[in-house]
Design a protein around this motif. Structure first.
Motif, mmCIF file in Angstrom:
data_model
loop_
_atom_site.group_PDB
_atom_site.id
_atom_site.type_symbol
_atom_site.label_atom_id
_atom_site.label_comp_id
_atom_site.label_asym_id
_atom_site.label_seq_id
_atom_site.Cartn_x
_atom_site.Cartn_y
_atom_site.Cartn_z
ATOM 1 N N VAL A 1 0.881 -1.214 -0.039
ATOM 2 C CA VAL A 1 -0.127 0.012 -0.014
ATOM 3 C C VAL A 1 0.786 1.207 0.080
ATOM 4 O O VAL A 1 0.646 2.157 -0.825
ATOM 5 C CB VAL A 1 -0.998 0.109 1.133
ATOM 6 N N VAL A 2 1.658 1.246 0.758
ATOM 7 C CA VAL A 2 2.794 2.436 0.729
ATOM 8 C C VAL A 2 3.416 2.722 -0.424
ATOM 9 O O VAL A 2 3.571 3.823 -0.986
ATOM 10 C CB VAL A 2 3.844 2.184 2.054
ATOM 11 N N SER A 3 4.112 1.605 -1.150
ATOM 12 C CA SER A 3 4.664 1.727 -2.454
ATOM 13 C C SER A 3 3.799 2.266 -3.455
ATOM 14 O O SER A 3 4.128 3.080 -4.264
ATOM 15 C CB SER A 3 5.347 0.413 -2.661
ATOM 16 N N GLU A 4 2.487 1.909 -3.531
ATOM 17 C CA GLU A 4 1.410 2.119 -4.335
ATOM 18 C C GLU A 4 1.150 3.362 -4.391
ATOM 19 O O GLU A 4 1.020 4.407 -5.110
ATOM 20 C CB GLU A 4 0.311 1.005 -4.374
ATOM 21 N N VAL A 5 1.019 3.802 -3.148
ATOM 22 C CA VAL A 5 0.377 5.276 -2.631
ATOM 23 C C VAL A 5 1.651 6.340 -3.199
ATOM 24 O O VAL A 5 1.475 7.479 -3.741
ATOM 25 C CB VAL A 5 0.082 5.604 -1.427
ATOM 26 N N ASN A 6 2.819 6.044 -2.724
ATOM 27 C CA ASN A 6 4.089 6.781 -2.934
ATOM 28 C C ASN A 6 3.975 6.916 -4.477
ATOM 29 O O ASN A 6 4.579 7.799 -4.990
ATOM 30 C CB ASN A 6 5.367 6.244 -2.340
ATOM 31 N N HIS A 7 4.149 5.612 -5.243
ATOM 32 C CA HIS A 7 4.399 5.792 -6.810
ATOM 33 C C HIS A 7 3.382 6.616 -7.424
ATOM 34 O O HIS A 7 3.586 7.440 -8.091
ATOM 35 C CB HIS A 7 4.054 4.217 -7.140
#
Length: 125
Positions: free
Chosen positions: A116-122
């Motif tokens: 989730v963190v990587s998707e939101v940051n991306h």
């Protein structure tokens, strides 16, 4: 102690109390935010949390975001993905505190939290 040192110390102490009281959300505000998110249906909790964070002052965003995420995950642990995503988007500067909160409440969901963190940051970059 001479009068200049005494005055300096007094001003420093009073300034510290003023900064703390102005920058911290009160316990009542945090409890109210937590109750609103916890009372919401699982589908509505991410939107409720996001609105509460959006209304918070810049200084209070992180504490409101952590309280909202914590209450939401305790009430609706299955909504981890949508709730965390919504809160991260509303308070991206609080990523570390939000990740720690999510991992404290749902420790077995480490891979989901990372995803989730990587998707939101991306999406934000």
């Amino acid at each position: 102690m001479n009068s200049v040192k005494k005055l300096s110390l007094t001003i420093a102490v009073l300034s510290a109390f003023a900064v703390v009281s102005l920058n911290a959300a009160t316990a009542v505000e945090l409890e109210a935010a937590s109750k609103k998110v916890a009372a919401a249906k699982a589908v509505e909790a991410p939107a409720v949390a996001s609105k509460l964070i959006g209304k918070a002052s810049k200084e209070d965003k992180e504490s409101i975001a952590v309280a909202a995420l914590s209450a939401g995950l305790r009430s609706h642990p299955a909504s981890l993905t949508t709730l965390l995503s919504s809160v991260l988007k509303a308070a991206p500067e609080s990523t570390e505190a939000l990740v720690n909160t999510a991992l404290d409440i749902v420790p077995d969901a480490g891979l989901t939290v990372i995803r989730v963190v990587s998707e939101v940051n991306h999406a934000q970059s």
